[in-house]
Design a protein around this motif. Sequence first.
Motif, PDB file in Angstrom:
ATOM      1  N   TYR A 198      -4.773   4.810  -2.264  1.00  0.00           N
ATOM      2  CA  TYR A 198      -6.053   5.218  -1.695  1.00  0.00           C
ATOM      3  C   TYR A 198      -6.680   6.386  -2.448  1.00  0.00           C
ATOM      4  CZ  TYR A 198      -5.034   2.679   2.711  1.00  0.00           C
ATOM      5  OH  TYR A 198      -4.774   1.726   3.658  1.00  0.00           O
ATOM      6  N   THR A 199      -7.978   6.557  -2.219  1.00  0.00           N
ATOM      7  CA  THR A 199      -8.663   7.766  -2.647  1.00  0.00           C
ATOM      8  C   THR A 199      -9.682   8.165  -1.593  1.00  0.00           C
ATOM      9  OG1 THR A 199      -9.846   8.840  -4.473  1.00  0.00           O
ATOM     10  CG2 THR A 199     -10.534   6.609  -3.930  1.00  0.00           C
ATOM     11  N   ILE A 216      -7.140  13.449   0.355  1.00  0.00           N
ATOM     12  CA  ILE A 216      -5.788  13.115  -0.095  1.00  0.00           C
ATOM     13  C   ILE A 216      -5.634  13.425  -1.578  1.00  0.00           C
ATOM     14  CG2 ILE A 216      -5.369  11.378   1.674  1.00  0.00           C
ATOM     15  CD1 ILE A 216      -6.185   9.226  -0.231  1.00  0.00           C
ATOM     16  N   THR A 258       0.844  -1.190   0.000  1.00  0.00           N
ATOM     17  CA  THR A 258       0.000   0.000   0.000  1.00  0.00           C
ATOM     18  C   THR A 258       0.881   1.241   0.000  1.00  0.00           C
ATOM     19  OG1 THR A 258      -1.874  -1.060   1.099  1.00  0.00           O
ATOM     20  CG2 THR A 258      -1.728   1.314   1.300  1.00  0.00           C
ATOM     21  N   GLN A 300       0.080   7.642   2.349  1.00  0.00           N
ATOM     22  CA  GLN A 300      -0.952   8.654   2.141  1.00  0.00           C
ATOM     23  C   GLN A 300      -0.357  10.051   2.200  1.00  0.00           C
ATOM     24  OE1 GLN A 300      -4.945   8.120   3.870  1.00  0.00           O
ATOM     25  NE2 GLN A 300      -4.068   6.438   5.060  1.00  0.00           N
ATOM     26  N   SER A 301      -0.962  10.971   1.460  1.00  0.00           N
ATOM     27  CA  SER A 301      -0.456  12.339   1.423  1.00  0.00           C
ATOM     28  C   SER A 301      -0.737  13.093   2.710  1.00  0.00           C
ATOM     29  CB  SER A 301      -1.061  13.092   0.239  1.00  0.00           C
ATOM     30  OG  SER A 301      -2.477  13.113   0.322  1.00  0.00           O
ATOM     31  N   ARG A 302      -1.562  12.530   3.621  1.00  0.00           N
ATOM     32  CA  ARG A 302      -1.788  13.188   4.905  1.00  0.00           C
ATOM     33  C   ARG A 302      -0.499  13.281   5.713  1.00  0.00           C
ATOM     34  NH1 ARG A 302      -6.550  10.035   4.569  1.00  0.00           N
ATOM     35  NH2 ARG A 302      -8.457  11.306   4.461  1.00  0.00           N
ATOM     36  N   PRO A 331      -5.285   9.877  -6.855  1.00  0.00           N
ATOM     37  CA  PRO A 331      -4.584   8.601  -6.959  1.00  0.00           C
ATOM     38  C   PRO A 331      -4.025   8.326  -8.351  1.00  0.00           C
ATOM     39  CG  PRO A 331      -6.958   8.243  -6.924  1.00  0.00           C
ATOM     40  CD  PRO A 331      -6.736   9.690  -6.628  1.00  0.00           C
ATOM     41  N   TYR A 386       7.133  13.768   0.197  1.00  0.00           N
ATOM     42  CA  TYR A 386       6.099  12.777  -0.110  1.00  0.00           C
ATOM     43  C   TYR A 386       6.442  12.023  -1.389  1.00  0.00           C
ATOM     44  CZ  TYR A 386       1.640  10.684  -1.355  1.00  0.00           C
ATOM     45  OH  TYR A 386       0.665   9.784  -1.714  1.00  0.00           O
TER      46      TYR A 386
END
Length: 334
Positions: free
Chosen positions: A46-47, A51, A12, A15-17, A54, A24
Motif C-alpha cells: 500500500y501507499t 504509512i 497483501t 501495513q505499518s500502522r 512502499p 514490523y
Amino acid sequence: MISDEQIGVFATCPQSREGLGAGYVRRVVDVARWSEEAGCKGILIYTDNGIVDPWLVAQLVVQNTERLSPLVALQAAYMHPFTAANMVATLGQLYGRRLYLNLVAGGFRNDLLALNDPTPHDQRYERTCEYAEVMKRLLRGETVTFTGRYYSVTNLRLATALPEELQPGLMMSGSSPAGLAAASAIGAVAIKYPQRSTDESPQEADGSGVRVGIIARPQTDEAWRVAHERFPEDRKGQLTQKLAMKVSDSHWHRQLAEMSAEKTGEEDPYWLWPFENYATFCPYLVGSYDRVADELQRYMSLGFTAFVLDIPASEDELRHIGVVFERARSALSS
C-alpha cells in the motif's frame, strides 16, 4: 499452490500502522515468505500519507524472497514519473526481479488535499495515463520528449533500460468508468472490488482482477466462526467508516457502502462486515471450501484473471485459501 499461468494471485503486505521497528520488519518478511511458499505471484504494498514508503518495503520483500514480485502502489501525486521509472529500473537491475505497479489515481481525498492537490476524480485518471505513458517509454529505453496537460519532459532518458522480461506489469483501480477507461488506455489490468458473482458482467470482467478477502474451512460453520472472531463488531470503526464516506469521492467506496445495506444470511459467502467496521476495504468470501471455490470459479468463468487477497492472518490461512483456489481451477477446467 494458489497460482498458475492463467490465474494470478497476489497477497497483501502488512501495513505499518500496526507498528514499526523490528517487529514490523519481521511481519513483512514472514508474510512475504508465506505468500511465496503458497504460490502467490506477487504481494501488494500500500501507499498513502500515513504509512511507510512502499519502495523501501518492496526492497525488503525482494531481499527476503526468491521469486515473489512486489505490487507497489504508485500515486502520481507522490513522485515524478522519472523517479518512479528509475526506482523500477534500479530494483529490476539490482535484483533481476520483475515488479508490478498498482497505479493509484484516488486514495484518500484528504491525503491529496494535504498535498495541495485538488484535482477532480476523473482528471486524476487522465493524469495517471500521462504518468504511465512517460514511465513506460523511459523503461523501454527511449529518450522521451512529451508535452501533456500534466507532464512535460524534454530529451529525458534513464541511465539504463529494463529488458523485456523485467518490464513491470501494470494494474489500476477499475471500479469507476474513468478507471476502466484509463486502464484500457494504458494496457493495465483493471482491479475492482467485486460485486457478487451473479451481479458481475462478463464484458467488464474480461481480463480484469478483483480485490477480495477469503476465509474458508472444510465446514461452513467453522469458517463463519473464524470470520466473526477475526472481525468483531467495532463501534469506533463503524463511526470512522461513516466519516470516511462523507469525505471520499471514491466510486468503489460508495458502491461497497450501498451493497453493505443488503443484509444476507450465512448461506451467502459474500460478506461486507469487515468493510462496515473499517477493518478492511474489500469484500470477503466466507464459507466451506466447496462453497467459496464455487464462487471463485464463477468469477473466473466471467473472465477475472487476477485476485488480490487481503493481508493474510497467518501462514495457515494461506493454506486454506490454496485449497479453495485449487478446487476453483479444477472446476473451471472440468
